[in-house]
Design a protein around this motif. Structure first.
Motif, PDB file in Angstrom:
ATOM      1  N   ARG A  55       8.144   7.435   3.120  1.00 23.06           N
ATOM      2  CA  ARG A  55       8.042   7.930   4.432  1.00 23.06           C
ATOM      3  C   ARG A  55       6.467   7.155   4.720  1.00 23.06           C
ATOM      4  N   LEU A  56       5.610   7.488   3.724  1.00 25.64           N
ATOM      5  CA  LEU A  56       3.994   6.898   3.697  1.00 25.64           C
ATOM      6  C   LEU A  56       4.219   5.334   3.929  1.00 25.64           C
ATOM      7  N   ALA A  57       5.183   4.593   3.155  1.00 30.02           N
ATOM      8  CA  ALA A  57       5.221   3.181   3.570  1.00 30.02           C
ATOM      9  C   ALA A  57       5.558   2.853   4.712  1.00 30.02           C
ATOM     10  N   ASP A  58       6.769   3.686   5.374  1.00 28.32           N
ATOM     11  CA  ASP A  58       7.031   2.987   6.621  1.00 28.32           C
ATOM     12  C   ASP A  58       6.110   3.671   7.629  1.00 28.32           C
ATOM     13  N   ILE A  59       5.217   4.384   7.485  1.00 27.18           N
ATOM     14  CA  ILE A  59       4.216   4.650   8.514  1.00 27.18           C
ATOM     15  C   ILE A  59       3.250   3.673   8.325  1.00 27.18           C
ATOM     16  N   ALA A  60       2.789   3.498   7.198  1.00 31.26           N
ATOM     17  CA  ALA A  60       1.733   2.412   6.686  1.00 31.26           C
ATOM     18  C   ALA A  60       2.032   1.009   7.368  1.00 31.26           C
ATOM     19  N   ARG A  61       3.528   0.580   7.525  1.00 32.31           N
ATOM     20  CA  ARG A  61       3.551  -0.719   8.227  1.00 32.31           C
ATOM     21  C   ARG A  61       3.358  -0.648   9.658  1.00 32.31           C
ATOM     22  N   THR A  62       3.296   0.432  10.093  1.00 30.64           N
ATOM     23  CA  THR A  62       2.951   0.219  11.581  1.00 30.64           C
ATOM     24  C   THR A  62       1.545   0.750  12.258  1.00 30.64           C
ATOM     25  N   GLU A  63       0.932   0.880  11.351  1.00 28.54           N
ATOM     26  CA  GLU A  63      -0.556   1.211  11.516  1.00 28.54           C
ATOM     27  C   GLU A  63      -1.603   0.123  11.194  1.00 28.54           C
ATOM     28  N   ASP A  64      -2.956   0.238  11.761  1.00 29.95           N
ATOM     29  CA  ASP A  64      -3.910  -0.697  11.512  1.00 29.95           C
ATOM     30  C   ASP A  64      -4.601  -0.657  10.294  1.00 29.95           C
ATOM     31  N   ALA A  65      -5.673  -1.312  10.266  1.00 29.96           N
ATOM     32  CA  ALA A  65      -6.428  -1.483   8.725  1.00 29.96           C
ATOM     33  C   ALA A  65      -7.184  -0.113   8.290  1.00 29.96           C
ATOM     34  N   GLY A  66      -7.390   0.964   9.350  1.00 28.39           N
ATOM     35  CA  GLY A  66      -7.715   2.243   8.938  1.00 28.39           C
ATOM     36  C   GLY A  66      -6.664   3.319   8.716  1.00 28.39           C
ATOM     37  N   ASP A  67      -5.438   2.671   8.138  1.00 28.49           N
ATOM     38  CA  ASP A  67      -4.179   3.679   8.017  1.00 28.49           C
ATOM     39  C   ASP A  67      -4.460   4.678   7.141  1.00 28.49           C
ATOM     40  N   GLU A  99       6.504  -2.931  -1.600  1.00 23.35           N
ATOM     41  CA  GLU A  99       6.358  -3.050  -0.138  1.00 23.35           C
ATOM     42  C   GLU A  99       4.673  -2.614   0.169  1.00 23.35           C
ATOM     43  N   LEU A 100       4.194  -1.511  -0.170  1.00 28.63           N
ATOM     44  CA  LEU A 100       3.009  -0.735  -0.193  1.00 28.63           C
ATOM     45  C   LEU A 100       1.989  -1.789  -0.780  1.00 28.63           C
ATOM     46  N   PHE A 127      -0.951   0.125  -6.480  1.00 26.56           N
ATOM     47  CA  PHE A 127       0.287  -0.360  -6.314  1.00 26.56           C
ATOM     48  C   PHE A 127       0.957  -1.246  -7.329  1.00 26.56           C
ATOM     49  N   GLU A 128      -0.197  -1.868  -8.069  1.00 25.33           N
ATOM     50  CA  GLU A 128       0.374  -3.004  -9.082  1.00 25.33           C
ATOM     51  C   GLU A 128       0.394  -2.214 -10.654  1.00 25.33           C
ATOM     52  N   GLY A 129      -0.059  -0.797 -10.375  1.00 27.34           N
ATOM     53  CA  GLY A 129       0.012  -0.288 -11.801  1.00 27.34           C
ATOM     54  C   GLY A 129      -1.042  -0.567 -12.798  1.00 27.34           C
ATOM     55  N   ARG A 130      -2.172  -0.540 -12.004  1.00 28.58           N
ATOM     56  CA  ARG A 130      -3.531  -0.806 -12.834  1.00 28.58           C
ATOM     57  C   ARG A 130      -4.446   0.347 -12.430  1.00 28.58           C
ATOM     58  N   PRO A 131      -4.321   1.454 -12.558  1.00 30.16           N
ATOM     59  CA  PRO A 131      -5.003   2.584 -12.125  1.00 30.16           C
ATOM     60  C   PRO A 131      -6.296   2.573 -12.936  1.00 30.16           C
ATOM     61  N   LEU A 132      -6.631   2.009 -14.131  1.00 28.84           N
ATOM     62  CA  LEU A 132      -7.977   1.738 -14.739  1.00 28.84           C
ATOM     63  C   LEU A 132      -8.942   1.153 -13.886  1.00 28.84           C
ATOM     64  N   TRP A 133      -8.447  -0.123 -13.576  1.00 32.85           N
ATOM     65  CA  TRP A 133      -9.177  -0.663 -12.391  1.00 32.85           C
ATOM     66  C   TRP A 133      -9.353  -0.261 -11.011  1.00 32.85           C
ATOM     67  N   CYS A 134      -8.463   0.333 -10.770  1.00 33.91           N
ATOM     68  CA  CYS A 134      -8.515   1.211  -9.470  1.00 33.91           C
ATOM     69  C   CYS A 134      -9.696   2.155  -9.423  1.00 33.91           C
ATOM     70  N   GLU A 135      -9.758   2.898 -10.455  1.00 29.93           N
ATOM     71  CA  GLU A 135     -10.567   3.891 -10.476  1.00 29.93           C
ATOM     72  C   GLU A 135     -12.097   3.541 -11.004  1.00 29.93           C
ATOM     73  N   THR A 136     -12.112   2.185 -11.634  1.00 30.62           N
ATOM     74  CA  THR A 136     -13.392   1.778 -12.037  1.00 30.62           C
ATOM     75  C   THR A 136     -14.041   1.040 -11.099  1.00 30.62           C
ATOM     76  N   LEU A 137     -13.271   0.448 -10.227  1.00 25.88           N
ATOM     77  CA  LEU A 137     -14.298  -0.555  -9.247  1.00 25.88           C
ATOM     78  C   LEU A 137     -15.189   0.429  -8.365  1.00 25.88           C
TER      79      LEU A 137
END
Length: 253
Positions: A55-67, A99-100, A127-137
């Motif tokens: 559902r979140l992916a569906d909503i995200a497709r319809t919204e702008d960069a501040g989604d 998709e996300l 979304f790529e499955g790399r939470p270590l770098w997601c959290e570290t950036l």
């Protein structure tokens, strides 16, 4: 059709989630706050969080960069390697996560402010499955992490920011003592995740981020034994969880 009454969110049975999603789609701030609290409470996810991803992916497709939906889905994806009791549901979400990832990557472009750009980049990595770098950036204005020296196992504090770029010993009374300058990587020498992230940052005009990445993926000297090691490799070896459906590797990069 999802039977939400059989799922749990952060506060109990998840029967309120469909209604909150419907209201949040129309930018109801109270509903959006409610979804964050129920689906990603203090970074913790649950079976309802995973069930909400399509559902979140569906909503995200319809919204702008501040989604808001893309941000919430990214926070959920960053927690998918937690113990949440819904591994089969995660496996079924592979297409949704792809998709996300495509949606987030399409919105990762030049002209974004540093804070929004960093959120988008973290979402792509989640979304790529790399939470270590997601959290570290980080925005690298006041960034710190601690790694274990691979030779003597001493805890080495790494600093990247306005107050300097160095390795040190952290003394809780005296601060960071015996500071030794980091050895940033030359951009052309970056490989793997470091190269991908740096090229994205340069492409999109995020110079501060690109600068910080050369330090994060550079080398440091142990303040105890004097050995020199790769910062990102040692951090990943110690802290990286396994990618989706895989076992941990020594130096993911």
């Amino acid at each position: 059709m999802i039977d939400w009454s059989t799922l749990r969110d952060a506060y109990g049975p998840a029967h309120a989630i469909p209604g909150l999603l419907d209201r949040a789609r129309d930018h109801d701030e109270e509903a959006i706050d409610g979804l964050w609290g129920r689906l990603c409470h203090q970074g913790t996810i649950n079976p309802a969080s995973i069930a909400a991803l399509p559902r979140l992916a569906d909503i995200a497709r319809t919204e702008d960069a501040g989604d808001w939906a893309l941000d919430l889905a990214g926070a959920i994806a960053a927690g998918l390697l937690q113990s949440h009791g819904a591994d089969e549901e995660v496996a079924r979400c592979a297409v949704t996560l792809a998709e996300l990832r495509a949606t987030a990557a399409a919105r990762l472009r030049s002209g974004l402010g540093e804070e929004l750009y960093l959120r988008r980049l973290r979402a792509v990595l989640a979304f790529e499955g790399r939470p270590l770098w997601c959290e570290t950036l980080d925005d690298f204005t006041d960034f710190f992490l601690t790694v274990a020296c691979p030779h003597c196992d001493a805890p080495v504090v790494i600093a990247v920011g306005d107050h300097g770029c160095y390795s040190s010993i952290r003394d809780w009374n005296l601060g960071d003592v015996h500071q030794i300058p980091l050895r940033p990587a030359a951009p052309h020498a970056l490989t793997g995740t470091g190269r991908v992230l740096h090229e994205r940052a340069v492409r999109d005009g995020q110079q501060r981020l690109a600068w910080g990445l050369t330090h994060l993926f550079g080398r440091a000297e142990c303040t105890g034994c004097g050995s020199v090691f790769g910062i990102a490799g040692e951090y990943a070896a110690t802290d990286a969880p396994a990618p989706f459906g895989e076992t941990a590797r020594s130096h993911p990069s």
